[in-house]
Design a protein around this motif. Structure first.
Motif, PDB file in Angstrom:
ATOM      1  N   ILE A 134      78.887 101.165  47.084  1.00  0.00           N
ATOM      2  CA  ILE A 134      80.299 100.905  47.328  1.00  0.00           C
ATOM      3  C   ILE A 134      80.701 101.592  48.623  1.00  0.00           C
ATOM      4  O   ILE A 134      80.371 102.751  48.834  1.00  0.00           O
ATOM      5  CB  ILE A 134      81.176 101.447  46.180  1.00  0.00           C
ATOM      6  N   LYS A 135      81.407 100.855  49.470  1.00  0.00           N
ATOM      7  CA  LYS A 135      82.001 101.443  50.659  1.00  0.00           C
ATOM      8  C   LYS A 135      83.500 101.516  50.403  1.00  0.00           C
ATOM      9  O   LYS A 135      84.131 100.507  50.085  1.00  0.00           O
ATOM     10  CB  LYS A 135      81.723 100.595  51.891  1.00  0.00           C
ATOM     11  N   LEU A 136      84.069 102.714  50.514  1.00  0.00           N
ATOM     12  CA  LEU A 136      85.498 102.906  50.310  1.00  0.00           C
ATOM     13  C   LEU A 136      86.201 103.014  51.652  1.00  0.00           C
ATOM     14  O   LEU A 136      85.722 103.719  52.541  1.00  0.00           O
ATOM     15  CB  LEU A 136      85.752 104.176  49.500  1.00  0.00           C
ATOM     16  N   VAL A 137      87.323 102.324  51.780  1.00  0.00           N
ATOM     17  CA  VAL A 137      88.122 102.370  53.004  1.00  0.00           C
ATOM     18  C   VAL A 137      89.538 102.777  52.619  1.00  0.00           C
ATOM     19  O   VAL A 137      90.231 102.049  51.901  1.00  0.00           O
ATOM     20  CB  VAL A 137      88.135 101.005  53.722  1.00  0.00           C
ATOM     21  N   GLY A 138      89.962 103.942  53.089  1.00  0.00           N
ATOM     22  CA  GLY A 138      91.309 104.419  52.801  1.00  0.00           C
ATOM     23  C   GLY A 138      92.324 103.836  53.751  1.00  0.00           C
ATOM     24  O   GLY A 138      92.028 103.586  54.920  1.00  0.00           O
ATOM     25  N   THR A 139      93.532 103.588  53.243  1.00  0.00           N
ATOM     26  CA  THR A 139      94.633 103.133  54.097  1.00  0.00           C
ATOM     27  C   THR A 139      95.738 104.184  54.121  1.00  0.00           C
ATOM     28  O   THR A 139      96.155 104.617  55.174  1.00  0.00           O
ATOM     29  CB  THR A 139      95.186 101.778  53.615  1.00  0.00           C
ATOM     30  N   LYS A 140      96.198 104.620  52.949  1.00  0.00           N
ATOM     31  CA  LYS A 140      97.193 105.686  52.881  1.00  0.00           C
ATOM     32  C   LYS A 140      96.514 107.048  52.903  1.00  0.00           C
ATOM     33  O   LYS A 140      97.036 107.996  53.454  1.00  0.00           O
ATOM     34  CB  LYS A 140      98.051 105.545  51.626  1.00  0.00           C
ATOM     35  N   SER A 141      95.368 107.156  52.255  1.00  0.00           N
ATOM     36  CA  SER A 141      94.595 108.396  52.320  1.00  0.00           C
ATOM     37  C   SER A 141      93.723 108.334  53.577  1.00  0.00           C
ATOM     38  O   SER A 141      93.844 107.401  54.369  1.00  0.00           O
ATOM     39  CB  SER A 141      93.736 108.547  51.062  1.00  0.00           C
ATOM     40  N   ASN A 142      92.839 109.294  53.752  1.00  0.00           N
ATOM     41  CA  ASN A 142      92.007 109.290  54.961  1.00  0.00           C
ATOM     42  C   ASN A 142      91.094 108.068  54.998  1.00  0.00           C
ATOM     43  O   ASN A 142      90.715 107.527  53.968  1.00  0.00           O
ATOM     44  CB  ASN A 142      91.208 110.603  55.068  1.00  0.00           C
ATOM     45  N   ARG A 143      90.768 107.614  56.182  1.00  0.00           N
ATOM     46  CA  ARG A 143      90.035 106.363  56.397  1.00  0.00           C
ATOM     47  C   ARG A 143      88.692 106.294  55.663  1.00  0.00           C
ATOM     48  O   ARG A 143      88.302 105.255  55.157  1.00  0.00           O
ATOM     49  CB  ARG A 143      89.817 106.173  57.909  1.00  0.00           C
ATOM     50  N   ASP A 144      87.977 107.423  55.594  1.00  0.00           N
ATOM     51  CA  ASP A 144      86.667 107.441  54.938  1.00  0.00           C
ATOM     52  C   ASP A 144      86.760 107.743  53.446  1.00  0.00           C
ATOM     53  O   ASP A 144      85.732 107.839  52.780  1.00  0.00           O
ATOM     54  CB  ASP A 144      85.749 108.458  55.612  1.00  0.00           C
ATOM     55  N   ALA A 145      87.961 107.909  52.924  1.00  0.00           N
ATOM     56  CA  ALA A 145      88.210 108.173  51.505  1.00  0.00           C
ATOM     57  C   ALA A 145      87.506 109.442  51.016  1.00  0.00           C
ATOM     58  O   ALA A 145      87.126 109.536  49.856  1.00  0.00           O
ATOM     59  CB  ALA A 145      87.815 106.973  50.654  1.00  0.00           C
ATOM     60  N   ILE A 146      87.360 110.422  51.903  1.00  0.00           N
ATOM     61  CA  ILE A 146      86.747 111.690  51.516  1.00  0.00           C
ATOM     62  C   ILE A 146      87.636 112.353  50.467  1.00  0.00           C
ATOM     63  O   ILE A 146      88.837 112.488  50.652  1.00  0.00           O
ATOM     64  CB  ILE A 146      86.584 112.640  52.730  1.00  0.00           C
ATOM     65  N   GLY A 147      87.048 112.728  49.347  1.00  0.00           N
ATOM     66  CA  GLY A 147      87.795 113.332  48.257  1.00  0.00           C
ATOM     67  C   GLY A 147      88.137 112.363  47.141  1.00  0.00           C
ATOM     68  O   GLY A 147      88.702 112.765  46.122  1.00  0.00           O
ATOM     69  N   ALA A 148      87.802 111.083  47.305  1.00  0.00           N
ATOM     70  CA  ALA A 148      88.064 110.108  46.245  1.00  0.00           C
ATOM     71  C   ALA A 148      87.139 110.394  45.059  1.00  0.00           C
ATOM     72  O   ALA A 148      85.983 110.780  45.234  1.00  0.00           O
ATOM     73  CB  ALA A 148      87.835 108.688  46.748  1.00  0.00           C
ATOM     74  N   ARG A 149      87.640 110.200  43.856  1.00  0.00           N
ATOM     75  CA  ARG A 149      86.844 110.355  42.638  1.00  0.00           C
ATOM     76  C   ARG A 149      86.494 108.964  42.133  1.00  0.00           C
ATOM     77  O   ARG A 149      87.378 108.145  41.877  1.00  0.00           O
ATOM     78  CB  ARG A 149      87.638 111.127  41.594  1.00  0.00           C
ATOM     79  N   VAL A 150      85.203 108.654  42.037  1.00  0.00           N
ATOM     80  CA  VAL A 150      84.731 107.355  41.568  1.00  0.00           C
ATOM     81  C   VAL A 150      84.102 107.553  40.195  1.00  0.00           C
ATOM     82  O   VAL A 150      83.154 108.325  40.042  1.00  0.00           O
ATOM     83  CB  VAL A 150      83.699 106.750  42.543  1.00  0.00           C
ATOM     84  N   THR A 151      84.645 106.871  39.194  1.00  0.00           N
ATOM     85  CA  THR A 151      84.123 106.932  37.830  1.00  0.00           C
ATOM     86  C   THR A 151      83.731 105.510  37.450  1.00  0.00           C
ATOM     87  O   THR A 151      84.431 104.562  37.790  1.00  0.00           O
ATOM     88  CB  THR A 151      85.202 107.458  36.860  1.00  0.00           C
ATOM     89  N   TYR A 152      82.600 105.372  36.755  1.00  0.00           N
ATOM     90  CA  TYR A 152      82.158 104.039  36.363  1.00  0.00           C
ATOM     91  C   TYR A 152      81.456 104.068  35.019  1.00  0.00           C
ATOM     92  O   TYR A 152      80.974 105.108  34.581  1.00  0.00           O
ATOM     93  CB  TYR A 152      81.265 103.416  37.434  1.00  0.00           C
ATOM     94  N   GLN A 153      81.440 102.892  34.375  1.00  0.00           N
ATOM     95  CA  GLN A 153      80.783 102.775  33.090  1.00  0.00           C
ATOM     96  C   GLN A 153      79.960 101.502  33.049  1.00  0.00           C
ATOM     97  O   GLN A 153      80.395 100.444  33.497  1.00  0.00           O
ATOM     98  CB  GLN A 153      81.794 102.765  31.943  1.00  0.00           C
ATOM     99  N   ALA A 154      78.750 101.627  32.470  1.00  0.00           N
ATOM    100  CA  ALA A 154      77.863 100.494  32.223  1.00  0.00           C
ATOM    101  C   ALA A 154      77.268 100.729  30.839  1.00  0.00           C
ATOM    102  O   ALA A 154      76.417 101.610  30.670  1.00  0.00           O
ATOM    103  CB  ALA A 154      76.771 100.400  33.274  1.00  0.00           C
ATOM    104  N   GLN A 155      77.736 100.000  29.868  1.00  0.00           N
ATOM    105  CA  GLN A 155      77.349 100.164  28.462  1.00  0.00           C
ATOM    106  C   GLN A 155      77.520 101.611  28.024  1.00  0.00           C
ATOM    107  O   GLN A 155      78.629 102.132  28.052  1.00  0.00           O
ATOM    108  CB  GLN A 155      75.921  99.650  28.234  1.00  0.00           C
TER     109      GLN A 155
END
Length: 90
Positions: A1-22
């Motif tokens: 996944i590539k994250l692109v920030g618009t309101k937050s910083n452009r590289d989305a540094i500090g974003a928390r990504v949580t995911y589930q697969a089964q």
């Protein structure tokens, strides 16, 4: 996944990504930089093992944006781009 920030910083540094697969649920923090004199791939690889699909991915964007977005029906085995606030992936 590539994250692109618009309101937050452009590289989305500090974003928390949580995911589930089964039965697998994981969480990661988007970090910046790499090591001394090295390059760093800004994309995140989310491993799900042999599971056939990703149930959902949730992104909590860093401040000042700070919103949380959840995505379902994401493809596996390829890179996607998620832009903050658009509610969709490409």
């Amino acid at each position: 996944i590539k994250l692109v920030g618009t309101k937050s910083n452009r590289d989305a540094i500090g974003a928390r990504v949580t995911y589930q697969a089964q039965d697998l649920k994981q969480s990661r923090m988007k970090v910046g930089g790499g090591g001394y004199l090295s390059s760093h791939d800004p994309r995140m690889v989310l491993g799900i093992g042999r599971r056939p699909k990703m149930d959902w991915v949730e992104i909590k964007w860093p401040l000042p944006g700070g919103k949380t977005e959840r995505f379902t029906d994401l493809p596996i085995d390829r890179y996607i781009t998620i832009v903050e606030g658009q509610g969709k992936w490409t």
